[in-house]
Design an enzyme around this catalytic site. Structure first.
Site, PDB file in Angstrom:
ATOM      1  N   SER A 137     -17.938 -26.546  15.032  1.00 53.05           N
ATOM      2  CA  SER A 137     -17.742 -25.174  14.735  1.00 53.05           C
ATOM      3  C   SER A 137     -18.109 -24.924  13.232  1.00 53.05           C
ATOM      4  O   SER A 137     -19.372 -25.353  12.796  1.00 53.05           O
ATOM      5  CB  SER A 137     -16.169 -25.047  14.951  1.00 53.05           C
ATOM      6  OG  SER A 137     -16.026 -23.384  14.947  1.00 53.05           O
ATOM      7  N   ASP A 160     -20.744 -27.424  19.337  1.00 55.75           N
ATOM      8  CA  ASP A 160     -20.182 -26.087  19.933  1.00 55.75           C
ATOM      9  C   ASP A 160     -20.120 -24.975  18.969  1.00 55.75           C
ATOM     10  O   ASP A 160     -19.388 -24.258  18.755  1.00 55.75           O
ATOM     11  CB  ASP A 160     -18.782 -26.151  20.669  1.00 55.75           C
ATOM     12  CG  ASP A 160     -18.667 -25.345  21.725  1.00 55.75           C
ATOM     13  OD1 ASP A 160     -19.613 -25.091  22.660  1.00 55.75           O
ATOM     14  OD2 ASP A 160     -17.782 -24.549  22.006  1.00 55.75           O
ATOM     15  N   HIS A 364     -13.433 -25.291  23.402  1.00 56.99           N
ATOM     16  CA  HIS A 364     -14.211 -25.245  21.960  1.00 56.99           C
ATOM     17  C   HIS A 364     -14.127 -26.600  21.364  1.00 56.99           C
ATOM     18  O   HIS A 364     -15.400 -27.066  20.877  1.00 56.99           O
ATOM     19  CB  HIS A 364     -13.567 -24.169  21.233  1.00 56.99           C
ATOM     20  CG  HIS A 364     -14.470 -24.217  19.855  1.00 56.99           C
ATOM     21  ND1 HIS A 364     -15.645 -23.765  19.925  1.00 56.99           N
ATOM     22  CD2 HIS A 364     -14.079 -23.741  18.689  1.00 56.99           C
ATOM     23  CE1 HIS A 364     -16.194 -23.903  18.586  1.00 56.99           C
ATOM     24  NE2 HIS A 364     -15.170 -23.938  17.734  1.00 56.99           N
TER      25      HIS A 364
END
Length: 402
Positions: A137, A160, A364
């Protein structure tokens, strides 16, 4: 047979209005179960805390997402060192975990990338080994920016985060953050929220990762630090049955039963989350012991207030796709959902500029949800690229197991 009993038999995956018969363990797990060492790396602007495991091979420098800490890589670190010769180094980024800097509030991309460059150079000088960057992220965006400026990069893995979907998600991020509890009654309650609120689908990951994300408001210390110093019990503080979802403000609570691992993997309902930690279940998880706290019950709060970092969000992700494609080192992109791929990366992937794997049935935080699978995919890629050497337990993903 009662109507309730019939409903349980018809829908064995869920129970309605009752508490689980078996109690889940929400006590914290110490980092030393997964990492073998920790150290402070002195830079020009502070001391960066780094967890480590492994003694030989290239350095796998892991950068966490916004709000997390280096402990988010705990389960992954334990798995990857079984498969390849590498040294896992999981750093607490500026403003996170145990790291201290002269300005913890400056989370601009350039500043954080410069932090990582200094830490990477110090680690390379100390070990004589090159760097493989891995970021999740926000950490993925920092890894890309770092890879553009650091010469000793062997490879890059991003988890991700994609420019297009990340930027689209930012408009709803403040409301998502407001939906999280601001304080927790105890560390087990924080872990309970992390798991049941959907931040991670892996309870073990929640137990080791969440202590790196919250502070004790009375002592000012990171929960993980208090666990290390036996300041917190790891046995007796799990929420009681009266604290569980049945105590909700809702009149009917929906409680998930314990499922087999294979069943657990089939029930992901929040794949492809936005790029900052969030809970899509926050609005349905109403534990009054967590959401409504008296002043004297506010013991743990977030290490970092992500809502105050909004001015940096666009800078983290703008231009990310092209910067990722321009890096010449071998690249791997891991996604929770194929629909998250934007146009630039779709074209680049078709042109063979990087390798991509979609690990479905993950949220996530893919490396927390499926640490063993992420370790298998990454080890297969770095061995194929001759970036690291395999260990006896390694099995090439393209070959069947004997």
């Amino acid at each position: 047979m009662s109507d309730l009993r019939r409903n349980i038999l018809r829908f064995p995956g869920k129970r309605t209005g009752i508490v689980k018969t078996s109690m889940q363990n929400f006590s914290p797990i110490k980092w030393s179960e997964y990492f073998s060492e920790e150290e402070g790396i002195q830079t020009t602007d502070g001391v960066f805390h780094v967890y480590g495991r492994g003694t030989d091979g290239p350095i796998l420098l892991c950068l966490h997402g916004g709000g997390y800490s280096g402990l988010t890589w705990s389960l992954f670190a334990a798995e990857i060192v079984k498969l390849i010769n590498c040294q896992v180094k999981a750093v607490d980024l500026r403003g996170h975990g145990k790291t201290t800097t002269s300005n913890d509030a400056d989370l601009s991309l350039e500043v954080m990338a410069n932090d990582v460059i200094e830490v990477a150079n110090k680690l390379s000088e100390k070990t004589g080994q090159p760097i493989i960057l891995m970021g999740h992220s926000m950490g993925g965006a920092i890894a890309v920016e770092t890879a553009r400026k650091l010469d000793s990069i062997l490879g890059l893995c991003v988890i991700d985060v994609v420019e297009g979907t990340a930027l689209d998600a930012l408009s709803s991020m403040q409301s998502i953050l407001r939906g999280r509890p601001s304080h927790f009654k105890s560390l087990p309650h924080a872990i309970q929220w992390c798991y049941k609120g959907g931040q991670t689908h892996n309870l073990e990951a929640a137990r080791v990762s969440m202590p790196g994300q919250v502070l004790n408001t009375k002592t000012g210390k990171l929960a993980a630090d208090e666990c290390d110093n036996a300041g917190l019990s790891t046995v007796d503080e799990s929420p009681s049955h009266s604290d569980d979802l049945v105590a909700s403000s809702y009149t009917i609570a929906e409680v998930e039963e314990e499922l087999e691992e294979s069943e657990q993997s089939d029930k992901c309902t929040d794949c492809g989350k936005p790029p900052l930690p969030k809970s899509q279940k926050t609005n349905t998880f109403k534990d009054p012991n967590i959401i409504k706290l008296e002043d004297n019950g506010m013991i743990f709060k977030w290490r970092i207030d992500l809502s105050k970092t909004e001015k940096f969000w666009t800078g983290w992700f703008k231009g990310l796709s092209q910067k990722f494609l321009d890096i010449h080192a071998p690249k791997l992109l891991l996604l929770a959902n194929i629909h998250g791929l934007d146009t630039a990366l779709t074209v680049g992937q078709m042109q063979g500029k990087f390798q991509m794997r979609v690990l479905a049935k993950s949220g996530h935080a893919i490396h927390e949800d499926q640490p063993q699978k992420v370790a298998e995919v990454l080890s297969g890629y770095v061995v194929k690229q001759k970036l690291a050497t395999p260990k006896p337990a390694f099995v090439h993903p393209d070959l069947p197991e004997c």
